[in-house]
Design a protein around this motif. Structure first.
Motif, PDB file in Angstrom:
ATOM      1  N   PHE A  38     -10.527   2.515   4.510  1.00  0.00           N
ATOM      2  CA  PHE A  38      -9.744   1.766   3.519  1.00  0.00           C
ATOM      3  C   PHE A  38     -10.613   0.725   2.818  1.00  0.00           C
ATOM      4  CE2 PHE A  38      -9.574  -0.987   7.223  1.00  0.00           C
ATOM      5  CZ  PHE A  38      -9.691  -2.267   6.680  1.00  0.00           C
ATOM      6  N   ALA A  39     -10.127   0.269   1.663  1.00  0.00           N
ATOM      7  CA  ALA A  39     -10.670  -0.889   0.962  1.00  0.00           C
ATOM      8  C   ALA A  39      -9.499  -1.802   0.638  1.00  0.00           C
ATOM      9  CB  ALA A  39     -11.391  -0.475  -0.315  1.00  0.00           C
ATOM     10  N   ALA A  40      -9.755  -3.120   0.589  1.00  0.00           N
ATOM     11  CA  ALA A  40      -8.647  -4.060   0.397  1.00  0.00           C
ATOM     12  C   ALA A  40      -9.131  -5.305  -0.319  1.00  0.00           C
ATOM     13  CB  ALA A  40      -8.021  -4.429   1.745  1.00  0.00           C
ATOM     14  N   ALA A  41      -8.231  -5.912  -1.102  1.00  0.00           N
ATOM     15  CA  ALA A  41      -8.496  -7.184  -1.777  1.00  0.00           C
ATOM     16  C   ALA A  41      -7.159  -7.837  -2.092  1.00  0.00           C
ATOM     17  CB  ALA A  41      -9.309  -6.981  -3.051  1.00  0.00           C
ATOM     18  N   GLY A  42      -7.206  -9.164  -2.273  1.00  0.00           N
ATOM     19  CA  GLY A  42      -5.973  -9.906  -2.513  1.00  0.00           C
ATOM     20  C   GLY A  42      -5.994 -10.675  -3.808  1.00  0.00           C
ATOM     21  N   LEU A  43      -4.823 -10.777  -4.436  1.00  0.00           N
ATOM     22  CA  LEU A  43      -4.613 -11.620  -5.610  1.00  0.00           C
ATOM     23  C   LEU A  43      -3.871 -12.871  -5.172  1.00  0.00           C
ATOM     24  CD1 LEU A  43      -3.547  -9.134  -8.436  1.00  0.00           C
ATOM     25  CD2 LEU A  43      -5.511 -10.686  -8.481  1.00  0.00           C
ATOM     26  N   GLY A  44      -4.430 -14.044  -5.491  1.00  0.00           N
ATOM     27  CA  GLY A  44      -3.859 -15.289  -5.013  1.00  0.00           C
ATOM     28  C   GLY A  44      -2.675 -15.760  -5.830  1.00  0.00           C
ATOM     29  N   PHE A  45      -1.795 -16.520  -5.166  1.00  0.00           N
ATOM     30  CA  PHE A  45      -0.682 -17.194  -5.818  1.00  0.00           C
ATOM     31  C   PHE A  45      -1.011 -18.662  -5.981  1.00  0.00           C
ATOM     32  CE2 PHE A  45       1.621 -13.764  -3.469  1.00  0.00           C
ATOM     33  CZ  PHE A  45       2.101 -13.081  -4.584  1.00  0.00           C
ATOM     34  N   ARG A  46      -0.460 -19.272  -7.002  1.00  0.00           N
ATOM     35  CA  ARG A  46      -0.640 -20.711  -7.200  1.00  0.00           C
ATOM     36  C   ARG A  46      -0.093 -21.451  -5.990  1.00  0.00           C
ATOM     37  NH1 ARG A  46       1.929 -20.878 -13.248  1.00  0.00           N
ATOM     38  NH2 ARG A  46       0.401 -19.486 -14.218  1.00  0.00           N
ATOM     39  N   GLY A  47      -0.890 -22.391  -5.490  1.00  0.00           N
ATOM     40  CA  GLY A  47      -0.446 -23.185  -4.361  1.00  0.00           C
ATOM     41  C   GLY A  47      -0.729 -22.556  -3.016  1.00  0.00           C
ATOM     42  N   GLY A  48      -1.278 -21.344  -2.981  1.00  0.00           N
ATOM     43  CA  GLY A  48      -1.599 -20.721  -1.708  1.00  0.00           C
ATOM     44  C   GLY A  48      -0.878 -19.412  -1.501  1.00  0.00           C
ATOM     45  N   GLY A  49      -1.416 -18.611  -0.600  1.00  0.00           N
ATOM     46  CA  GLY A  49      -0.857 -17.291  -0.358  1.00  0.00           C
ATOM     47  C   GLY A  49      -1.467 -16.265  -1.285  1.00  0.00           C
ATOM     48  N   GLU A  50      -1.179 -15.026  -1.035  1.00  0.00           N
ATOM     49  CA  GLU A  50      -1.735 -13.952  -1.839  1.00  0.00           C
ATOM     50  C   GLU A  50      -0.897 -12.697  -1.679  1.00  0.00           C
ATOM     51  OE1 GLU A  50      -5.563 -12.619  -0.448  1.00  0.00           O
ATOM     52  OE2 GLU A  50      -4.875 -12.351   1.603  1.00  0.00           O
TER      53      GLU A  50
END
Length: 434
Positions: free
Chosen positions: A267-279
Motif C-alpha cells: 500500500f501507499a498512504a498520505a493525509g490531507l490536513g484539516f485546519r486546527g489539526g487532524g487529517e
C-alpha cells in the motif's frame, strides 16, 4: 412497581413526565411526547473522585493505544464484510458505547468487554477515556462533537450508581422513559438528529419491543475544512475503475500538497490536513490487491492506519468527490468472533450492576451503528451513532395492569394500623361533615 432499596428515582405523574419530555426534547407543548425525566450525576462526588486521580495524560495515552488496537481488530472484520460495496464504520463511537456497557456489566461479561477494548479495568477507562475524548473535541477548529445518552424504562428497577457513572465519566444524558409511549421513537430520533448535525436519526430505527429495557447511545459529528481548499476549477471528470473490470464516472478534486507519505507492504498512504489539526488519511492498495484484502489482516491494517514514520513529500492528490453511508444493523455479530459473546447471550449475560433483580435479567439484544460521510472541495462532514439495546432475558415482560379508582360517588373507607382497623366509614357526600 416497588423500587429496590437504594434507588432514588423520584415518582412523577404520567402527565408531568410527558410535559417534561416535551419541553426537553421538543420545545413545544404541541409535540405530544411523553414519559421522560432527565437524571443528572452528582457533580460533587464526581469532582472528588476525579481529584484523586493521577497520571490522566498517561491514562489517556494508554486508552488511545488500546483504541488503535480495537480499531484494527474490529475494522478487519467489519470492512471486508461489505463484499465489494462502499463501507463506513466509526471506531470511536463504538468504543465509546462499549466502554459505557462495561460500566453496567459484571463477571465474565465485563471481562470479555474489557478484553475487546484492550484495557484491564473500568477504572482505566474512567481515568483515560474522558481525557482522550476531551482532547479529541477540544483541539479542532472545525466541529467535532461526541455525545451520549441512556434511556431507561421508568417502570424497571434500575440502580442509580452505574447510571451516575455513565453521566459522570462518559458524558451521557440520562432519561427515564415510558417505552410504551407511541411518540418515544420520535423523541429519541430527534435527540440523535440534534447530535449528528441533522444527518442521522430515523424514528423507525428506535421502535422498542415489549422486552426492551433501555437504549444507550454514542453519537459523533465532525465537520472539518481542508488546510488548503481544493479549487473547483482544477476538478477533472474521469473514470473510476471498478473491481469487476467496469468503470464509473467520477469528479476528481486535484492539488499538490506537502504531506506525510508512507509506502508500506502492499500500500501507499498520505493525509490531507484539516485546519486546527487532524487529517483525512487515504490508503491506496497495490494493484491486484483489494481494499478488503488489505483490511482483513489486522497487523497490515494497523501498520497502514498507524505508521511509525512518514516521509515528507510533495503529494499530488487526485481524490474523487463522494458520499458514503453505511448501516451495521447487527454490529454484535462482528464482536462475537472477537471474544465478546456473553453480553449477547440471554442465559449468560451479567448486567447486575444495572439491575440486580432476578425478575429483570438483562442482555444486549442488538448493537446498531449508522454512519455517513461526505467530502468536497471545502472539506469533510461525517456523522455516526451507535445504539446499544438492552432487553430482559426472560419471557416477554408484562407490565402491571394500570387502573383508575375514581371516587366520584359514595364509597367506603378504612384506616388500618398494626393489624387493626382504626376507622371504617362511608362517604356519601364529601361536602358535608356529618
Amino acid at each position: 412497581m416497588k423500587r429496590k432499596k437504594g434507588t432514588r428515582w423520584t415518582a412523577i405523574s404520567r402527565a408531568a413526565l410527558g410535559a417534561m419530555l416535551c419541553a426537553l426534547l421538543c420545545g413545544t407543548a404541541a409535540c405530544g411526547m411523553t414519559a421522560a425525566k432527565e437524571v443528572k450525576a452528582d457533580p460533587a462526588a464526581v469532582s472528588a473522585q476525579a481529584a484523586g486521580q493521577s497520571g490522566a495524560e498517561r491514562a489517556s495515552e494508554a486508552v488511545s493505544g488500546a483504541m488503535e488496537g480495537f480499531t484494527a481488530s474490529t475494522a478487519a472484520v467489519i470492512l471486508p464484510a461489505a463484499e465489494g460495496k462502499n463501507a463506513l464504520y466509526s471506531p470511536v463511537s463504538l468504543y465509546h458505547a462499549l466502554a459505557m456497557t462495561a460500566e453496567t456489566s459484571a463477571g465474565e461479561t465485563l471481562s470479555q468487554t474489557l478484553s475487546l477494548l484492550g484495557v484491564e479495568s473500568v477504572e482505566e477507562l474512567r481515568a483515560g477515556l474522558p481525557v482522550l475524548l476531551e482532547q479529541l473535541t477540544g483541539r479542532s477548529e472545525g466541529e467535532l462533537a461526541l455525545a451520549a445518552s441512556f434511556w431507561m424504562r421508568g417502570d424497571f428497577p434500575f440502580r442509580q450508581e452505574p447510571v451516575d457513572r455513565l453521566a459522570a465519566y462518559y458524558g451521557a444524558e440520562v432519561y427515564q422513559a415510558d417505552f410504551s409511549a407511541p411518540s418515544l421513537p420520535d423523541a429519541v430520533a430527534k435527540w440523535v438528529r440534534d447530535k449528528t448535525g441533522g444527518r442521522l436519526g430515523d424514528a423507525v430505527d428506535f421502535q422498542p419491543d415489549p422486552n426492551t429495557a433501555a437504549y444507550l447511545f454514542s453519537t459523533l459529528y465532525f465537520k472539518g475544512s481542508w488546510d488548503e481548499a481544493f479549487s473547483a476549477e482544477n476538478n477533472e471528470e474521469g473514470p473510476f475503475y471498478l473491481a469487476d473490470g467496469g468503470a464509473a464516472d467520477a469528479v476528481y478534486m486535484t492539488q499538490w500538497e506537502s504531506a506525510g507519505y508512507v509506502e508500506g507492504e502492499n500500500f501507499a498512504a498520505a493525509g490531507l490536513g484539516f485546519r486546527g489539526g487532524g487529517e483525512m488519511y487515504f490508503i491506496l492498495p497495490e494493484e491486484g490487491i483489494s481494499p478488503a484484502e488489505l483490511a482483513a489482516d489486522p497487523e497490515t491494517l494497523s501498520a497502514a492506519l498507524f505508521p511509525e514514520e512518514r516521509e515528507s513529500a510533495l503529494v499530488g492528490f487526485r481524490v474523487p468527490k463522494f458520499t458514503v453511508s453505511d448501516s451495521l444493523a447487527a454490529a454484535q455479530e462482528y464482536l462475537k468472533p472477537l471474544g465478546m459473546t456473553d453480553a449477547f447471550d440471554d442465559t449468560r449475560a451479567d448486567f447486575t450492576p444495572l439491575i440486580d433483580d432476578p425478575a429483570f435479567p438483562l442482555h444486549i439484544s442488538n448493537i446498531r451503528q449508522e454512519t455517513t460521510l461526505t467530502i468536497d472541495e471545502e472539506g469533510c462532514e461525517g456523522a455516526a451513532y451507535t445504539k446499544v439495546e438492552y432487553s430482559i432475558s426472560s419471557a416477554e415482560y408484562i407490565p402491571p395492569r394500570q387502573v383508575e379508582l375514581n371516587l366520584n360517588r359514595p364509597f367506603l373507607f378504612a384506616v388500618r394500623a398494626h393489624g387493626g382497623v382504626l376507622f371504617v366509614g362511608i362517604v356519601e357526600n364529601p361536602a358535608e361533615e356529618g
